[in-house]
Design a protein around this motif. Structure first.
Motif, PDB file in Angstrom:
ATOM      1  N   ASN A   1      91.362 -16.301 -23.373  1.00  0.00           N
ATOM      2  CA  ASN A   1      91.733 -15.179 -24.232  1.00  0.00           C
ATOM      3  C   ASN A   1      92.426 -14.103 -23.409  1.00  0.00           C
ATOM      4  O   ASN A   1      91.805 -13.187 -22.881  1.00  0.00           O
TER       5      ASN A   1
ATOM      6  N   ALA B   1      87.701  -5.346 -27.632  1.00  0.00           N
ATOM      7  CA  ALA B   1      86.966  -6.547 -28.036  1.00  0.00           C
ATOM      8  C   ALA B   1      85.503  -6.209 -28.305  1.00  0.00           C
ATOM      9  O   ALA B   1      84.913  -6.670 -29.293  1.00  0.00           O
TER      10      ALA B   1
ATOM     11  N   PRO C   1      87.524 -11.634 -30.830  1.00  0.00           N
ATOM     12  CA  PRO C   1      86.838 -10.967 -31.940  1.00  0.00           C
ATOM     13  C   PRO C   1      87.109 -11.655 -33.281  1.00  0.00           C
ATOM     14  O   PRO C   1      88.180 -12.247 -33.493  1.00  0.00           O
TER      15      PRO C   1
ATOM     16  N   GLN D   1      89.298  -5.093 -23.205  1.00  0.00           N
ATOM     17  CA  GLN D   1      87.898  -5.504 -23.202  1.00  0.00           C
ATOM     18  C   GLN D   1      87.044  -4.542 -24.035  1.00  0.00           C
ATOM     19  O   GLN D   1      86.142  -4.976 -24.776  1.00  0.00           O
TER      20      GLN D   1
END
Length: 240
Positions: A164, A97, A150, A94
């Motif tokens: 995702n 990203a 991304p 995370q």
């Protein structure tokens, strides 16, 4: 003389450690430095030859409460700019990203427990789809947040709850929402450390998690080893 390899592993809570990654890295000639993210030293850290960012029970967007996340993201960004191989797991994925400009936010529901992910066509070509990899294997999910994909990244895996589940950028970046590193022994510590979250999550109990772990953890450990070795090999780290 071959150059020493240094892996830097960022840890957020003591009980969520590198698991199977540590012996894999040792077998491949890496020295390992485990850095606790909250110790206040991330601004002075370097990403080494391999940067690994592990999971944790906070949000990638919680930098107001946990300002060390800003230094952590700077370190991740530094690794990307220097093209240093990177593995991000759960919170680590995370944060990656977010560094790459994507939005991180609470998912529609938590995923805690064991279950398969569906690999995309890119996923089958990635380390996840390597021989002995995770296709058809139940992996450990333990997250409430998710992220948008991304720009420039390849989506590797999904579940019905979380579209995702994993992404890559070239051969140097692997980001996983799920956990391939944790062992059955590790998870006994998780059941204690995450006891409050477990008690507040519907249809999740320590007993069920322990029973699932007994069924699926060993197979996941073997698949995880294949995936991590495949990634490291593609990133240019041959066996020693």
């Amino acid at each position: 003389m071959t150059k020493d390899r240094k892996a830097v592993l960022i840890r957020h809570v003591a009980f969520e450690g590198p698991g199977i990654l540590s012996p894999i890295l040792a077998s491949m000639g890496f020295s390992q430095r485990i850095v606790d993210a909250s110790d206040g030293a991330l601004s002075r850290e370097d990403p080494g030859d391999l940067l690994v960012v592990l999971g944790g029970p906070i949000g990638a967007y919680d930098d107001r409460d946990y300002p060390f996340l800003l230094d952590e993201m700077k370190l991740i960004e530094q690794s990307f700019k220097k093209e240093i191989p990177f593995i991000g797991i759960c919170l680590g994925s995370q944060l990656a990203a977010r560094v790459l400009g994507a939005r991180v936010y609470p998912g529609k529901s938590k995923e805690i427990g064991w279950g398969e992910v569906s690999l995309s066509s890119e996923g089958f070509q990635s380390p996840l789809g390597c021989e002995g990899g995770i296709h058809g294997v139940k992996v450990l999910h333990w997250h409430g947040d998710t992220f948008d994909l991304p720009a420039g990244a390849s989506r590797l895996a999904e579940t019905n709850v979380t579209p995702n589940q994993a992404f890559s950028v070239g051969n140097n970046l692997l980001a996983l929402q799920f956990h391939l590193e944790a062992t059955a022994t590790d998870l006994e510590k998780w059941f204690v450390g995450h006891s409050f979250e477990i008690s507040k999550t519907e249809r999740v109990s320590v007993g069920d998690l322990r029973r699932q772990t007994a069924l699926y953890a060993k197979t996941c450990e073997k698949a995880g080893e294949a995936v991590f070795r495949s990634f490291l090999s593609r990133a240019g780290f041959g066996e020693r």
